[in-house]
Motif scaffolding. Sequence first.
Motif, PDB file in Angstrom:
ATOM      1  N   SER A 324      15.443  12.629 -11.867  1.00  0.00           N
ATOM      2  CA  SER A 324      16.755  11.969 -12.272  1.00  0.00           C
ATOM      3  C   SER A 324      17.942  12.893 -12.216  1.00  0.00           C
ATOM      4  O   SER A 324      19.117  12.601 -11.791  1.00  0.00           O
ATOM      5  CB  SER A 324      16.536  11.249 -13.780  1.00  0.00           C
ATOM      6  N   ARG A 325      17.609  14.169 -12.501  1.00  0.00           N
ATOM      7  CA  ARG A 325      18.646  15.288 -12.425  1.00  0.00           C
ATOM      8  C   ARG A 325      18.918  15.375 -10.925  1.00  0.00           C
ATOM      9  O   ARG A 325      20.206  15.637 -10.553  1.00  0.00           O
ATOM     10  CB  ARG A 325      18.273  16.273 -13.148  1.00  0.00           C
ATOM     11  N   TYR A 328      20.912  12.697  -9.662  1.00  0.00           N
ATOM     12  CA  TYR A 328      22.270  12.659 -10.148  1.00  0.00           C
ATOM     13  C   TYR A 328      23.034  13.635  -9.349  1.00  0.00           C
ATOM     14  O   TYR A 328      24.403  13.322  -8.955  1.00  0.00           O
ATOM     15  CB  TYR A 328      22.014  13.157 -11.723  1.00  0.00           C
ATOM     16  N   GLU A 329      22.391  14.926  -9.171  1.00  0.00           N
ATOM     17  CA  GLU A 329      23.221  16.159  -8.466  1.00  0.00           C
ATOM     18  C   GLU A 329      23.405  15.423  -7.218  1.00  0.00           C
ATOM     19  O   GLU A 329      24.647  15.862  -6.703  1.00  0.00           O
ATOM     20  CB  GLU A 329      22.416  17.471  -8.646  1.00  0.00           C
ATOM     21  N   ASP A 331      23.846  12.668  -5.959  1.00  0.00           N
ATOM     22  CA  ASP A 331      24.869  11.652  -5.879  1.00  0.00           C
ATOM     23  C   ASP A 331      26.387  12.055  -6.098  1.00  0.00           C
ATOM     24  O   ASP A 331      27.336  11.373  -5.872  1.00  0.00           O
ATOM     25  CB  ASP A 331      24.513  10.529  -6.856  1.00  0.00           C
ATOM     26  N   HIS A 332      26.337  13.194  -6.960  1.00  0.00           N
ATOM     27  CA  HIS A 332      27.608  13.647  -7.385  1.00  0.00           C
ATOM     28  C   HIS A 332      27.931  14.812  -6.640  1.00  0.00           C
ATOM     29  O   HIS A 332      28.743  15.725  -7.446  1.00  0.00           O
ATOM     30  CB  HIS A 332      27.513  13.853  -9.094  1.00  0.00           C
ATOM     31  N   ARG A 411      13.289   7.110  -8.799  1.00  0.00           N
ATOM     32  CA  ARG A 411      14.627   7.353  -9.213  1.00  0.00           C
ATOM     33  C   ARG A 411      15.469   7.284  -7.923  1.00  0.00           C
ATOM     34  O   ARG A 411      16.668   7.268  -8.090  1.00  0.00           O
ATOM     35  CB  ARG A 411      14.462   9.010  -9.765  1.00  0.00           C
ATOM     36  N   ALA A 415      19.027   4.987  -6.978  1.00  0.00           N
ATOM     37  CA  ALA A 415      20.321   5.466  -6.631  1.00  0.00           C
ATOM     38  C   ALA A 415      20.639   4.346  -5.185  1.00  0.00           C
ATOM     39  O   ALA A 415      21.651   3.909  -5.455  1.00  0.00           O
ATOM     40  CB  ALA A 415      20.266   6.767  -6.360  1.00  0.00           C
ATOM     41  N   SER A 620      17.895  16.725 -18.326  1.00  0.00           N
ATOM     42  CA  SER A 620      18.286  15.208 -18.115  1.00  0.00           C
ATOM     43  C   SER A 620      20.078  15.115 -18.184  1.00  0.00           C
ATOM     44  O   SER A 620      20.389  15.909 -19.052  1.00  0.00           O
ATOM     45  CB  SER A 620      17.769  14.395 -19.212  1.00  0.00           C
ATOM     46  N   PRO A 621      20.579  14.396 -17.168  1.00  0.00           N
ATOM     47  CA  PRO A 621      21.881  14.558 -17.128  1.00  0.00           C
ATOM     48  C   PRO A 621      22.656  13.995 -18.463  1.00  0.00           C
ATOM     49  O   PRO A 621      23.824  13.911 -18.711  1.00  0.00           O
ATOM     50  CB  PRO A 621      22.439  13.500 -16.129  1.00  0.00           C
ATOM     51  N   TYR A 634      18.853   7.418 -18.288  1.00  0.00           N
ATOM     52  CA  TYR A 634      18.330   8.734 -18.117  1.00  0.00           C
ATOM     53  C   TYR A 634      17.614   9.144 -19.184  1.00  0.00           C
ATOM     54  O   TYR A 634      17.582   8.536 -20.325  1.00  0.00           O
ATOM     55  CB  TYR A 634      19.427   9.726 -17.996  1.00  0.00           C
TER      56      TYR A 634
END
Lengths: 709, 258
Positions: A324-325, A328-329, A331-332, A411, A415, A620-621, A634
């Motif tokens: 998930s981290r 997230y990274e 995606d951002h 995960r 996204a 975790s974010p 998350y």
Amino acid sequence: MLALSQVSLFSLAGVSCNSVEQKIYVELNNMVPCVRLLNATHQIGCQSSISGDVGVIHVLESEANLEWVLSTGPNPPYMVILESALFTRSIMMKLKNGTGRVAGAAVVVSKTNPAEGFSPHTKCPNENTGVYSESYDPTMAHCNVTVWNPLGNGLSYEEFDFPIFSLNDDNDTEAIRQCYLGYNLGVNGSTPEYPLCAMQLFSHMHAVTDTATCMRRNDINFSINPEMVCDPLGDYNVWGSTKPLNNTAKGHKEGESMVIAATRLDSRSFFWDVAPGAESAVSGFVTLLAAAHALHNVTQEAHPPRTILYTFFQGEAFDYIGSSRMVYEMDHKQFAIDLDNVHSVVEIGQVGLRSSSELWVHSDPVSRRNNSINAEVSSLIDTLKSAAMNLNVTMSVPSFSQPLPPSSFQRFLRARPIPGVVIADHQSAFSNRYYESIYDKAANLNLTYPANLTEDEQLEFVTETANALADLATVVARALYKQAGGADAQLINIKAEPKIVTQMLYGFLVRSNNTWFQALVPPEFKNFLSKLECHYYVGVSQTPSHARTPTRLVQYLLANLTGTTINITKENCHNSLIIKPSSLPQLYSYVWVQGVASPNSTERQGFCVRSSVRLSKAVSPAFDLLQEYSSKDYSTWTESRWKFIKARIFLVASHDLEVNPLHFLALDSCLPAQCLASSQIQSARRRYFTKHNQKMILITAIKVMLFSW
Amino acid sequence: MTAAVFFGCTFIAFGPAIALFLFTIARDPLRVIFLIAGAFFWLVSLLLSSLVWFITVQISNRDSAAQQKGLLIFGVVLSVLLQEIFRFGYYKLLKKANEGLLALSQEETMPISIRQLAYVSGLGFGFMSGAFSVVNILADSVGPGTIGIHGDSQHYFLSSAFMTMAIILLHMFWGVVFFDACEKQRWWALAAVVLSHLLVSCLTFQNPEYVGSLVPTYVIMFLMGVWAFCCAGGSLRNLKLCLTCKDKDFLLANHRPR
């Protein structure tokens, strides 16, 4: 008393400190506690009182014998000693409802696994943080189609208000049994008499309620040293690529289309920091390491159009912390690539328990409703099947429409829809009957060595499991090469080496302090290698130089297996970031490894390895990036802190023996007072200090002495 | 074992001594001072004997059990002798101090007689000796466990407390007899005190046969008590009059003017 007191006083003289305490208590050394973990909504695990829980030892013989503990036994509270076979959900739930008669429990872990299987995890692992939710597809949410872990009894996710420890079957356990047999069994079924053998367990946890509460309490800054009560779980993901990526330029990379080869690194069990994870984690990442090694030469000579990214995710057992981290990274724009660069994902799940050479390729039916994704996935499956030809592996597809098993790929799908597959050794429910338990050890993978081999010989011995995993690694490597667009002609050159696989299996499952691992790690890491197997619990997050031992081992192995040796000195290798811009630190990482020891000497020829392997934070974010401690999207798992954890056994005396001294106390205090009140001595007027008054003093003393008896 | 055992054993060991302190010593500051000084002298004697013990243990062979046992006996004997030497030293000091105090004060009689000093110093020795004997054991009696898992006797705490009580009272009696012997130059009485102290200390080597060590100790304590009573001037007649509260001197002393 005088002699003994002098001995105990002169403790500096090398006589052991506090011999009285040693006469009373026997400290138990190899006990592993169960600790408290918290998430957004619950607390799970065990708690003891702050001054330890004391209970009379009772070795449970059967489930019916629980009556003694719960209702008929005359000396509650009891400390229940359970054999492995009795560590079941029904017994533990009855103990949980014991209300005051149960002081704690200790589980004796047997050397052989229970025959009917045992999994303290839930039946549907990570059901709320995968991709299958009500909004994605209600028919597939909450394991409606397939229950992945049917043997799961959910014990790891229950909350107990008494301590539960695990004991290895060794001398300490023998001492406990002897104590129990000697003192706690009544003669011919009658009530056992005092003194009784008792045990005290200390495992007081500081955090309570849920993650949001304990993170708030972490921030209370009333003193110079604020007391932390919990820490987020997390560690580092390991990732590397066949072609180096510019790690300082985050976000989308133009022209890069990557195939991600993913697997997980971690496992867990009911008890703290014990997670042998042989089938659930080791089988997967050893296969991927072997595949990466197989692909190394070919990708150097003839690099395929797409780059292959190897990712090893940590913390997947706790709601997909690592994946998930990373998603997230990506995606951002905080990672070297982003999700637009991802072409497809191949994940290696649990692959160690293959029966009859058949392996199953799982895919997500919901994203395959889209035609283009479906076409990609089908071609990926065909690639896998064709790569398995001529090898002792058959790749099959489950015969019915089934969701993905719990995997990091879910995960990615959360996204955006990406084509991808998960390779596993089970068609529907897990073949692993000890999923996320203390029994998921080398024996679970049928990893056996012939007797009378030395350690070095065992390291080199190629087991059947190693051969099977090597075959699978070859298939995966060839399929990845083909998926990355490589030429078919090169496929024959891609072969995983069973020797490397068996050495990895030995190192990760039997003994990490072996000659091969020692040669591949930096000198400062060699103290972390132990003569026992590694444990794959994710633990709480630390600095990169203090990452968990398995993470760092995988990092150094991947660097050695996919990197190149560079002829520079040790100082240049360490300072490559600063001294030489031409060393391209944004593309490469450098590590100085120990190298092999020359025979008959302890000197080692170290060398510098340049590779594209890096660590990326796997926290975790919800914690550092978003600070949403009640997040539903998350992982919010935290581990409580504690002061000390220990266990000891001793005898407890009957209440009569305890109260007798108090009777003497009563006599001591009231009778002399009554007596002396009637014979007050005036001390002010000195001239009355005659011989007589001195007599009075002595007489009073004698009276006191007589009456105090 | 629990708080009950802790408090019980504390009061068994120190009960009589605290009662004696409260009712006979606490009111008079001079007596309190001499009690504390007596305790300090005992402490210094313990310090010296522990130094010797420390050195000899470091030199000795740790593995030989017989040697360690011999060393223990040597340590006990040395400690007893040092305690008695310090008691004698304290006596000498008190004699000198008394003369000084007499010179300073305006009164004709001494503010505190040598007999009271004997009692007070003996009790001081007893307090400190009792504290060092038993505090260590009391600290461990608070925990949930009791002695026995290695096969030792259950009655350790209780026996320690009783032994300590005996030792404290014995120190008091020895103080009285010792000072009286020094005053009257009766050296055989001095030797008897030292020998009985040695005997009581060596009786503790009988442990864990607690009956074998406690019963003789209490017998010796009783005998020393009677001897001390006689040294202080007591007799059967005094005792009878005191117990029936008909002692005229005492009544006179407590007479309150109307």
